[in-house]
Design an enzyme around this catalytic site. Structure first.
Site, PDB file in Angstrom:
ATOM      1  N   TYR A  62       0.868  -1.178   0.000  1.00 37.97           N
ATOM      2  CA  TYR A  62       0.000   0.000   0.000  1.00 37.97           C
ATOM      3  C   TYR A  62       0.904   1.227   0.000  1.00 37.97           C
ATOM      4  O   TYR A  62       1.523   1.556   1.012  1.00 37.97           O
ATOM      5  CB  TYR A  62      -0.886   0.036   1.242  1.00 37.97           C
ATOM      6  CG  TYR A  62      -1.970  -1.012   1.309  1.00 37.97           C
ATOM      7  CD1 TYR A  62      -2.317  -1.774   0.196  1.00 37.97           C
ATOM      8  CD2 TYR A  62      -2.660  -1.240   2.488  1.00 37.97           C
ATOM      9  CE1 TYR A  62      -3.318  -2.726   0.272  1.00 37.97           C
ATOM     10  CE2 TYR A  62      -3.665  -2.188   2.577  1.00 37.97           C
ATOM     11  CZ  TYR A  62      -3.988  -2.928   1.471  1.00 37.97           C
ATOM     12  OH  TYR A  62      -4.983  -3.870   1.559  1.00 37.97           O
ATOM     13  N   PHE A 219     -13.164  -4.033   1.273  1.00 41.09           N
ATOM     14  CA  PHE A 219     -13.872  -3.268   0.234  1.00 41.09           C
ATOM     15  C   PHE A 219     -15.373  -3.219   0.495  1.00 41.09           C
ATOM     16  O   PHE A 219     -16.160  -3.032  -0.420  1.00 41.09           O
ATOM     17  CB  PHE A 219     -13.638  -3.875  -1.155  1.00 41.09           C
ATOM     18  CG  PHE A 219     -12.328  -3.492  -1.786  1.00 41.09           C
ATOM     19  CD1 PHE A 219     -11.376  -2.783  -1.091  1.00 41.09           C
ATOM     20  CD2 PHE A 219     -12.049  -3.856  -3.090  1.00 41.09           C
ATOM     21  CE1 PHE A 219     -10.168  -2.440  -1.673  1.00 41.09           C
ATOM     22  CE2 PHE A 219     -10.842  -3.523  -3.688  1.00 41.09           C
ATOM     23  CZ  PHE A 219      -9.901  -2.808  -2.979  1.00 41.09           C
ATOM     24  N   LEU A 221     -17.252  -1.028   1.815  1.00 45.11           N
ATOM     25  CA  LEU A 221     -17.886   0.255   1.514  1.00 45.11           C
ATOM     26  C   LEU A 221     -17.608   0.711   0.101  1.00 45.11           C
ATOM     27  O   LEU A 221     -18.424   1.375  -0.525  1.00 45.11           O
ATOM     28  CB  LEU A 221     -17.414   1.325   2.501  1.00 45.11           C
ATOM     29  CG  LEU A 221     -17.721   1.063   3.975  1.00 45.11           C
ATOM     30  CD1 LEU A 221     -17.327   2.261   4.827  1.00 45.11           C
ATOM     31  CD2 LEU A 221     -19.190   0.742   4.187  1.00 45.11           C
ATOM     32  N   PRO A 226     -25.395  -0.413  -2.426  1.00 40.42           N
ATOM     33  CA  PRO A 226     -26.408  -0.453  -3.481  1.00 40.42           C
ATOM     34  C   PRO A 226     -26.900   0.953  -3.805  1.00 40.42           C
ATOM     35  O   PRO A 226     -26.685   1.896  -3.053  1.00 40.42           O
ATOM     36  CB  PRO A 226     -27.534  -1.275  -2.851  1.00 40.42           C
ATOM     37  CG  PRO A 226     -26.931  -1.939  -1.659  1.00 40.42           C
ATOM     38  CD  PRO A 226     -25.836  -1.036  -1.200  1.00 40.42           C
TER      39      PRO A 226
END
Length: 290
Positions: A62, A219, A221, A226
């Site tokens: 990262y 992941f 969020l 939807p």
């Protein structure tokens, strides 16, 4: 916050709060480079831990190495109950692509790098991230991980991005402490992203529950919200919370073996995410959401 125990049957189990923090979003654009606001990134880490979060998810790819260095700068010397979980098995190219880095020598290089940048003598939990079907078989990758566990570099070994068959194979080879797969209210099964297929949490959840293995959704969020107008949006409106908060609450209620790690680069959003642990969902709410 409720708690969950990692490697509960081992000689050195780790008990943590059931809402962790994923550090990936603290990096620059495309998970590359330094954060736009370094002081806020450091404050997010300090605030998370001060608020009761004692499980941090990171990786040396990262940034590269940005989140590890931020964690060490913000929190070292670490609180006694803080668990820092990292990942190996991948690396980044200068074009920002994600590629396998999973030979035994690669994995050893990654572990040594994580130990150095996190300023630790042992990594408490390391996920071996699988990057598709490559030339290095799973048993060879896991064999290297268990070898470093025997050497004391790693306390517990987990798997990330695994299919059901891969998890079953891993359990035959040695103790798997945790599993980290993509999982959210809307994204429960395999999804294909630019860097490959990501198996969903629903595919392995019952196996994790059977073996007492915490499942860590990632992941949840970013890919999981939807569109407005569905049941999640409607129930969020009724309860006066955001869809993101209700998504986290759904994960916490879906199974006691789930350990969500929502990430953010915003201090305000961090505080919102932490409040999701206070949301109560009834059996009727969960049935309505489906």
């Amino acid at each position: 916050m409720s708690t969950i125990t990692i490697a509960q049957h081992s000689a050195q189990p780790l008990t943590v709060s059931r809402l962790g923090y994923g550090t990936m979003r603290l990096t620059g654009p495309d998970i590359w480079g330094e954060p736009a606001d370094r002081s806020q990134a450091l404050e997010i880490l300090k605030t998370a831990v001060a608020s009761g979060v004692n499980f941090l998810d990171t990786a040396d790819y990262y940034g590269e190495d940005v989140t590890n260095r931020l964690i060490a700068e913000a929190l070292h010397p670490y609180p006694a109950d803080l668990v820092i979980c990292t990942k190996v098995g991948a690396t980044r190219r200068p074009d920002k692509s994600w590629v396998p880095f999973n030979t035994p020598d690669n994995l050893r290089t990654s572990i040594d790098n994580n130990l150095r940048t996190l300023r630790r003598e042992q990594i408490q939990l390391v996920h071996l991230r699988l990057m598709g079907h490559g030339p290095v078989p799973l048993n060879e990758q896991l064999g290297a991980m268990f070898e470093m566990q025997r050497e004391g570099k790693i306390l517990h070994v987990g798997l990330s991005n695994v299919t059901r068959a891969e998890l079953e194979a891993g359990l035959q080879q040695g103790p798997i402490a945790t599993v980290e797969n993509m999982y959210s209210y809307a994204q429960r099964t395999t999804v294909t992203l630019p860097h490959g297929a990501n198996p969903g949490g629903e595919e392995v959840l019952d196996l994790c529950e059977k073996h007492g293995i915490p499942l860590i959704p990632f992941f949840s969020l970013v890919h999981g919200l939807p569109k407005a107008g569905d049941r999640l949006a409607e129930l969020a409106r009724q309860k006066g919370v955001t869809e993101a908060q209700l998504n986290i609450a759904w994960l916490l209620h879906r199974s006691p073996w789930l350990l969500p790690i929502p990430g953010t680069s915003s201090l305000a959003h961090l505080r919102e995410n932490l409040k999701a642990a206070e949301i109560q969902l009834s059996a009727e709410d969960m049935a309505y959401l489906g």
